[in-house]
Design a protein around this motif. Structure first.
Motif, PDB file in Angstrom:
ATOM      1  N   ASN A 199       0.819  -1.208   0.000  1.00 23.08           N
ATOM      2  CA  ASN A 199       0.000   0.000   0.000  1.00 23.08           C
ATOM      3  C   ASN A 199       0.859   1.266   0.000  1.00 23.08           C
ATOM      4  O   ASN A 199       0.603   2.219  -0.754  1.00 23.08           O
ATOM      5  N   SER A 200       1.902   1.277   0.813  1.00 25.96           N
ATOM      6  CA  SER A 200       2.745   2.469   0.929  1.00 25.96           C
ATOM      7  C   SER A 200       3.557   2.712  -0.332  1.00 25.96           C
ATOM      8  O   SER A 200       3.683   3.860  -0.788  1.00 25.96           O
ATOM      9  N   VAL A 201       4.108   1.659  -0.921  1.00 27.23           N
ATOM     10  CA  VAL A 201       4.902   1.818  -2.143  1.00 27.23           C
ATOM     11  C   VAL A 201       4.030   2.316  -3.291  1.00 27.23           C
ATOM     12  O   VAL A 201       4.412   3.226  -4.046  1.00 27.23           O
ATOM     13  N   ALA A 202       2.843   1.745  -3.428  1.00 31.79           N
ATOM     14  CA  ALA A 202       1.935   2.179  -4.492  1.00 31.79           C
ATOM     15  C   ALA A 202       1.522   3.632  -4.299  1.00 31.79           C
ATOM     16  O   ALA A 202       1.465   4.416  -5.266  1.00 31.79           O
ATOM     17  N   THR A 203       1.237   4.027  -3.054  1.00 32.92           N
ATOM     18  CA  THR A 203       0.825   5.406  -2.784  1.00 32.92           C
ATOM     19  C   THR A 203       1.947   6.385  -3.093  1.00 32.92           C
ATOM     20  O   THR A 203       1.734   7.430  -3.736  1.00 32.92           O
ATOM     21  N   GLY A 204       3.164   6.083  -2.638  1.00 27.92           N
ATOM     22  CA  GLY A 204       4.293   6.960  -2.919  1.00 27.92           C
ATOM     23  C   GLY A 204       4.565   7.084  -4.401  1.00 27.92           C
ATOM     24  O   GLY A 204       4.818   8.182  -4.929  1.00 27.92           O
ATOM     25  N   ALA A 205       4.467   5.959  -5.121  1.00 29.88           N
ATOM     26  CA  ALA A 205       4.734   5.972  -6.557  1.00 29.88           C
ATOM     27  C   ALA A 205       3.690   6.782  -7.317  1.00 29.88           C
ATOM     28  O   ALA A 205       4.026   7.563  -8.223  1.00 29.88           O
ATOM     29  N   VAL A 206       2.415   6.612  -6.963  1.00 32.71           N
ATOM     30  CA  VAL A 206       1.378   7.350  -7.685  1.00 32.71           C
ATOM     31  C   VAL A 206       1.474   8.838  -7.383  1.00 32.71           C
ATOM     32  O   VAL A 206       1.208   9.682  -8.260  1.00 32.71           O
ATOM     33  N   LEU A 207       1.900   9.199  -6.182  1.00 34.69           N
ATOM     34  CA  LEU A 207       2.104  10.617  -5.872  1.00 34.69           C
ATOM     35  C   LEU A 207       3.185  11.226  -6.745  1.00 34.69           C
ATOM     36  O   LEU A 207       3.024  12.334  -7.272  1.00 34.69           O
TER      37      LEU A 207
ATOM     38  N   SER B 237       2.226   6.391  13.655  1.00 35.22           N
ATOM     39  CA  SER B 237       1.299   5.387  14.190  1.00 35.22           C
ATOM     40  C   SER B 237      -0.022   5.353  13.440  1.00 35.22           C
ATOM     41  O   SER B 237      -0.742   4.348  13.466  1.00 35.22           O
ATOM     42  N   SER B 238      -0.343   6.458  12.730  1.00 33.97           N
ATOM     43  CA  SER B 238      -1.624   6.560  12.027  1.00 33.97           C
ATOM     44  C   SER B 238      -1.529   6.110  10.574  1.00 33.97           C
ATOM     45  O   SER B 238      -2.535   6.130   9.863  1.00 33.97           O
ATOM     46  N   THR B 239      -0.354   5.715  10.135  1.00 37.62           N
ATOM     47  CA  THR B 239      -0.040   5.420   8.728  1.00 37.62           C
ATOM     48  C   THR B 239      -0.245   6.629   7.832  1.00 37.62           C
ATOM     49  O   THR B 239      -0.519   6.501   6.642  1.00 37.62           O
ATOM     50  N   SER B 240      -0.106   7.812   8.406  1.00 36.88           N
ATOM     51  CA  SER B 240       0.015   9.060   7.649  1.00 36.88           C
ATOM     52  C   SER B 240      -1.101   9.312   6.644  1.00 36.88           C
ATOM     53  O   SER B 240      -0.878   9.320   5.436  1.00 36.88           O
ATOM     54  N   PHE B 241      -2.295   9.575   7.148  1.00 36.80           N
ATOM     55  CA  PHE B 241      -3.360  10.061   6.262  1.00 36.80           C
ATOM     56  C   PHE B 241      -2.985  11.458   5.765  1.00 36.80           C
ATOM     57  O   PHE B 241      -2.930  11.701   4.578  1.00 36.80           O
ATOM     58  N   ALA B 242      -2.783  12.390   6.692  1.00 30.85           N
ATOM     59  CA  ALA B 242      -2.208  13.728   6.423  1.00 30.85           C
ATOM     60  C   ALA B 242      -2.934  14.503   5.331  1.00 30.85           C
ATOM     61  O   ALA B 242      -2.330  15.348   4.670  1.00 30.85           O
ATOM     62  N   ASN B 243      -4.239  14.248   5.153  1.00 30.65           N
ATOM     63  CA  ASN B 243      -4.964  14.865   4.055  1.00 30.65           C
ATOM     64  C   ASN B 243      -6.462  14.755   4.331  1.00 30.65           C
ATOM     65  O   ASN B 243      -7.031  13.655   4.256  1.00 30.65           O
ATOM     66  N   PRO B 244      -7.145  15.864   4.629  1.00 39.76           N
ATOM     67  CA  PRO B 244      -8.579  15.790   4.941  1.00 39.76           C
ATOM     68  C   PRO B 244      -9.434  15.233   3.803  1.00 39.76           C
ATOM     69  O   PRO B 244     -10.387  14.492   4.046  1.00 39.76           O
ATOM     70  N   ALA B 245      -9.124  15.589   2.558  1.00 41.64           N
ATOM     71  CA  ALA B 245      -9.930  15.103   1.434  1.00 41.64           C
ATOM     72  C   ALA B 245      -9.803  13.595   1.282  1.00 41.64           C
ATOM     73  O   ALA B 245     -10.792  12.885   1.063  1.00 41.64           O
ATOM     74  N   VAL B 246      -8.584  13.086   1.406  1.00 43.99           N
ATOM     75  CA  VAL B 246      -8.359  11.643   1.295  1.00 43.99           C
ATOM     76  C   VAL B 246      -8.962  10.921   2.498  1.00 43.99           C
ATOM     77  O   VAL B 246      -9.527   9.836   2.363  1.00 43.99           O
TER      78      VAL B 246
ATOM     79  N   TYR C 171       8.471  10.980   1.159  1.00 41.31           N
ATOM     80  CA  TYR C 171       8.045  11.259   2.535  1.00 41.31           C
ATOM     81  C   TYR C 171       6.809  10.449   2.910  1.00 41.31           C
ATOM     82  O   TYR C 171       6.752   9.834   3.982  1.00 41.31           O
ATOM     83  N   ILE C 172       5.808  10.436   2.038  1.00 41.61           N
ATOM     84  CA  ILE C 172       4.576   9.710   2.351  1.00 41.61           C
ATOM     85  C   ILE C 172       4.839   8.210   2.467  1.00 41.61           C
ATOM     86  O   ILE C 172       4.299   7.531   3.356  1.00 41.61           O
ATOM     87  N   THR C 173       5.679   7.673   1.586  1.00 42.52           N
ATOM     88  CA  THR C 173       6.014   6.254   1.689  1.00 42.52           C
ATOM     89  C   THR C 173       6.636   5.939   3.039  1.00 42.52           C
ATOM     90  O   THR C 173       6.272   4.956   3.700  1.00 42.52           O
ATOM     91  N   ALA C 174       7.559   6.775   3.474  1.00 41.64           N
ATOM     92  CA  ALA C 174       8.206   6.562   4.766  1.00 41.64           C
ATOM     93  C   ALA C 174       7.238   6.795   5.920  1.00 41.64           C
ATOM     94  O   ALA C 174       7.222   6.043   6.906  1.00 41.64           O
ATOM     95  N   ALA C 175       6.391   7.829   5.810  1.00 40.90           N
ATOM     96  CA  ALA C 175       5.491   8.179   6.909  1.00 40.90           C
ATOM     97  C   ALA C 175       4.421   7.123   7.141  1.00 40.90           C
ATOM     98  O   ALA C 175       3.879   7.013   8.249  1.00 40.90           O
ATOM     99  N   TYR C 176       4.088   6.331   6.117  1.00 39.81           N
ATOM    100  CA  TYR C 176       3.209   5.181   6.328  1.00 39.81           C
ATOM    101  C   TYR C 176       3.759   4.295   7.444  1.00 39.81           C
ATOM    102  O   TYR C 176       3.001   3.657   8.179  1.00 39.81           O
ATOM    103  N   TRP C 177       5.093   4.258   7.549  1.00 37.88           N
ATOM    104  CA  TRP C 177       5.751   3.341   8.482  1.00 37.88           C
ATOM    105  C   TRP C 177       6.156   3.993   9.791  1.00 37.88           C
ATOM    106  O   TRP C 177       6.104   3.357  10.834  1.00 37.88           O
ATOM    107  N   PHE C 178       6.590   5.267   9.761  1.00 36.60           N
ATOM    108  CA  PHE C 178       7.105   5.830  11.010  1.00 36.60           C
ATOM    109  C   PHE C 178       6.056   6.582  11.813  1.00 36.60           C
ATOM    110  O   PHE C 178       6.327   7.012  12.937  1.00 36.60           O
TER     111      PHE C 178
END
Length: 229
Positions: A45-53, A168-177, A159-166
């Motif tokens: 999930n994290s790799v795909a999200t970082g790549a699409v970003l 605790s919330s898996t880095s939503f960081a986006n109200p729309a998402v 950053y988002i790929t890494a923040a998925y892991w570091f």
């Protein structure tokens, strides 16, 4: 609404829709491919999200590529966009995210909308959202100062790929998402009752990020020549 603002709104809606498709769709695929390994699901999930970003920012940055209401509001606070433009872009981001979640469900033969049941919260995860959003704002507006336009795409994707892991919330960081993810009761879903706490912490992180950006990159002082002109 001017033609330029319409173009920017379309870019934000399209980009946010594809971003949510990436987040939700890769989460569904990960559950099906690795049903007994949550760690591997998160990696996929994290790799795909970082790549699409990275791909979306590279493609849409010439028009508009925030895909995040917090980033857009900070842009407005920094004077990079006007308030009315920011409202239009945020509305486009929210609508694009909702469409993206529905499309992701349909691609995997699920109901168009299935209200997520996964409760997320607790002090640790809420702090995680503050940290994730603060870091994202600092990364975005720091990278924007690079002379190379593509820096932003790789910085944000990494950053988002890494923040998925570091975080605790898996880095939503986006109200729309975050809101869009309530429409899919799958790996990436979040129960509607958890949204308010997450979004509030994202706002707190955005404010702290804005203050950090101001401290790190203060506006250039106005010269005497500028004052007299």
């Amino acid at each position: 609404m001017s033609r330029d603002v319409r173009r920017r709104a379309v870019a934000e809606a399209l980009g946010t829709a594809f971003l949510v498709c990436g987040v939700v769709g890769s989460g569904i695929a990960a559950q099906r491919l690795s049903p007994s390994d949550v760690g591997l699901q998160l990696l996929q999930n994290s790799v795909a999200t970082g790549a699409v970003l990275v791909a979306l920012i590279l493609a849409l940055q010439p028009v508009s590529a925030s895909f995040n209401p917090v980033v857009t509001v900070v842009e407005a606070a920094l004077g990079r966009v006007g308030a009315s433009v920011a409202v239009a872009l945020v509305a486009a981001q929210v609508m694009g995210g909702l469409v993206g979640a529905v499309v992701a469900n349909l691609m995997f033969d699920l109901a168009p909308v299935s209200v997520a049941s996964q409760e997320r919260g607790g002090a640790g995860q809420l702090v995680g959202e503050v940290v994730a959003t603060l870091g994202l704002v600092v990364v975005v507006f720091g990278a924007l100062r690079s002379p190379r336009a593509e820096t932003v795409a790789f910085a944000v994707g990494g950053y988002i790929t890494a923040a998925y892991w570091f975080t605790s919330s898996t880095s939503f960081a986006n109200p729309a998402v975050t809101l869009a993810r309530t429409l899919s009761d799958t790996f990436a879903g979040i129960a509607p009752g958890s949204v308010a706490g997450f979004v509030l912490m994202q706002v707190v992180g955005g404010v702290l990020g804005f203050l950090a950006v101001r401290a790190l990159h203060p506006p250039a002082p106005i010269s005497l020549d500028q004052e007299s002109s």
